[in-house]
Design a protein around this motif. Structure first.
Motif: not given
Length: 560
Positions: A157-161, A199-204, A94-96, A124-130
């Motif tokens: 933005d960009d929620v992912s399950v 890398v174009s598809t990388a978020t980090g 789970l991330s966003s 600024s934008w920060q990714q939360l992940t668990t």
């Protein structure tokens, strides 16, 4: 506080799964993002927000053209949620991406262990992940995001399950390609600059030193610190996104420079008192530097001037201070040096804004700061940017300055309490990034309201517990005790709120260094190397008859 919020949140993002046969050994390739409208490109379709608190906005966004903006009010935390599908006995990531104060991401009803994660604040934008795992009979879960009481709006933005398709998932994501072009730039005795092709598809990205993870930058460059002089290291980098992590890149070998600088902050003593000197008249006693109490070991001249060139600093004496000439001011700095004191130029303040968010602005910051050090005799800089900073480029700027100034650079910081609640915050990241050249972080324990301590409890400002429990976050979060100071107002007129009597400051110093004088919170260990205390300002201290420095100064200088 995170656990209490997770337990009390209301609406839900529920995922319903079909009990399909077991996946093949290649099941990971079929994993998808089962959240729908995960980037809010279709507004709030599939999402429900409590008390009509949410809206789709076009700026700022992390990806695509829209993001969620939700605003807490009263007893409503502005929780937004959705229903999607999962499979029993399955693990999901789970991330966003979030922005703002106290943004939460969590899941309930998993049938196993419910989880949540949060950030105290970021400009600024920060990714939360668990991650979470569904139970044997779980065909639905609750995934939510929300803010916190009394805080401003937050963005998501960009929620992912991400996991096995439970039927009807959207937004499939592939693991990014392996980064190429890894190269080493400037290498000092304790750090090295690395860069690679994006890398174009990388978020980090994840940086490895001799196989061990050492950094997680959001862009295609970073500075690795904490290295030993005259030592060879091997570095690799991988790309990450919601789907996972790529393989590691081809390694690059780097040898650090031989040592030479001590990085201990010039003539700053083991235990130091810091005071801000006002280069303006706001009703406090107007002083020349020569009038500043000898109790102060570090004097921060407030403030540097921003210019039209991003990152570039200037300094102009305010006529209200009463100096007959610039030469007179420089002579006062030299006299303070002769008395064993350090004088630094403070950058920022409540209304000051210096933008360092690119290589060019980082270079401009370092060049101009060093020029001012040479012109006036400043020993270094104080970072007091209360309107946000970019940890990547501020780190670069400070390292460039350090390379010019050498090991005697005095580098101090004065973040707000919210900036040091978590190591994921931009200010805390910057402090850790420059730990090897950092003198002291004097966090402002005022104008903040209640905050979390290192024990997860909420403490009200103006108490010994507020000082000790929040200092504990820094002391246990990676800073050396010698890099931690307690920043408080010198009088009730020095800040809007948060003033504490000098006796309370002294009790907090004793609690942290000796284990005595504590309130309800008592650290699990003592920190006798604690640097000391700071106040805003020497002028307000003088207005109150130097009561603060006369009480706290001797306590600081008498610490173990």
């Amino acid at each position: 506080m995170g656990a209490a919020v997770a337990a009390g949140a209301a609406a839900a993002l529920t995922v319903t799964a079909l009990a399909t046969p077991a996946q093949s050994a290649d099941a990971a390739a079929a994993d998808v993002n089962v959240a729908k409208n995960a980037g809010f490109e279709s507004g709030l379709s599939n999402w429900t927000c409590t008390a009509n608190s949410g809206a789709a906005v076009t700026s700022p966004v992390h990806g695509g053209t829209k993001a969620l903006k939700a605003t807490p009010s009263g007893q409503d935390t502005a929780e937004c949620s959705q229903v999607v599908s999962v499979k029993p006995n399955s693990t999901y990531k789970l991330s966003s991406w979030v922005q703002g104060s106290y943004a939460y991401l969590g899941v309930r009803g998993t049938g196993t262990t419910d989880v949540s994660t949060w950030t105290p604040g970021n400009s600024s934008w920060q990714q939360l992940t668990t991650t979470f795992t569904t139970g044997a009979n779980s065909t639905s879960v609750t995934v939510y995001t929300h803010g916190w009481y009394g805080q401003s709006a937050y963005l998501v933005d960009d929620v992912s399950v991400f996991g096995p398709d439970g039927g009807g998932g959207t937004d499939p994501v592939e693991i990014p390609a392996v980064p190429s072009g890894l190269a080493a730039g400037t290498a000092t005795s304790t750090s090295v600059d690395l860069s690679w092709s994006p890398v174009s598809t990388a978020t980090g990205y994840t940086v490895y030193r001799d196989g061990t993870k050492v950094a997680s930058p959001g862009g295609a460059a970073t500075t690795v610190t904490g290295l030993a002089p005259d030592t060879t290291y091997s570095f690799q980098v991988s790309a990450t996104n919601a789907a996972g992590e790529s393989a590691k890149s081809t390694a690059v070998s780097v040898r650090t420079a031989k040592g030479g600088g001590d990085g201990d902050g010039g003539v700053v003593p083991k235990h130091a008192l810091t005071g801000y000197w006002q280069n303006f008249d706001n009703g406090a006693t107007v002083q020349k530097l020569r009038d500043v109490s000898p109790q102060y070991d570090i004097i921060a001249v407030s403030f540097a001037d921003a210019t039209s060139t991003p990152g570039r600093l200037a300094f102009t004496l305010d006529p209200a201070v009463g100096y007959a000439s610039t030469a007179d001011f420089k002579a006062d700095i030299a006299a303070k040096h002769a008395a064993g004191k350090s004088v630094v130029l403070s950058v920022g303040g409540e209304k000051g804004s210096v933008a360092v968010n690119s290589d060019a602005s980082a270079a401009a910051f370092a060049d101009s700061a060093y020029a001012l050090m040479r012109e006036y005799g400043f020993d270094g800089v104080d970072i007091d940017l209360e309107n946000g900073l970019n940890p990547t480029y501020m780190t670069k700027a400070l390292r460039l300055l350090s390379a010019k100034a050498g090991g005697k650079l005095v580098l101090t910081m004065a973040p707000q309490t919210i900036d040091m609640q978590s190591t994921s915050g931009a200010y805390f990241q910057t402090a850790l990034n420059v730990k090897d050249i950092l003198t002291v972080v004097n966090m402002q324990y005022y104008n903040s309201g209640s905050m979390l301590g290192c024990d997860g409890k909420v403490y009200s400002q103006g108490s010994v517990d507020f000082l000790t429990a929040l200092a504990c976050i820094q002391l246990e979060g990676g800073l050396d005790p010698s890099q931690v100071g307690l920043g408080v107002p010198a009088s009730t007129r020095g800040a809007g709120s948060g003033y504490v009597a000098p006796s309370v400051v002294n009790n907090a110093l004793d609690c942290l260094t000796r284990g005595t004088g504590c309130g309800s919170f008592k650290p699990s260990k003592t920190y006798p190397g604690l640097r000391g205390a700071m106040t805003w300002s020497t002028n307000w201290d003088a207005t109150a008859g130097h009561a603060w420095s006369n009480a706290v100064g001797p306590k600081v200088h008498g610490l173990p």
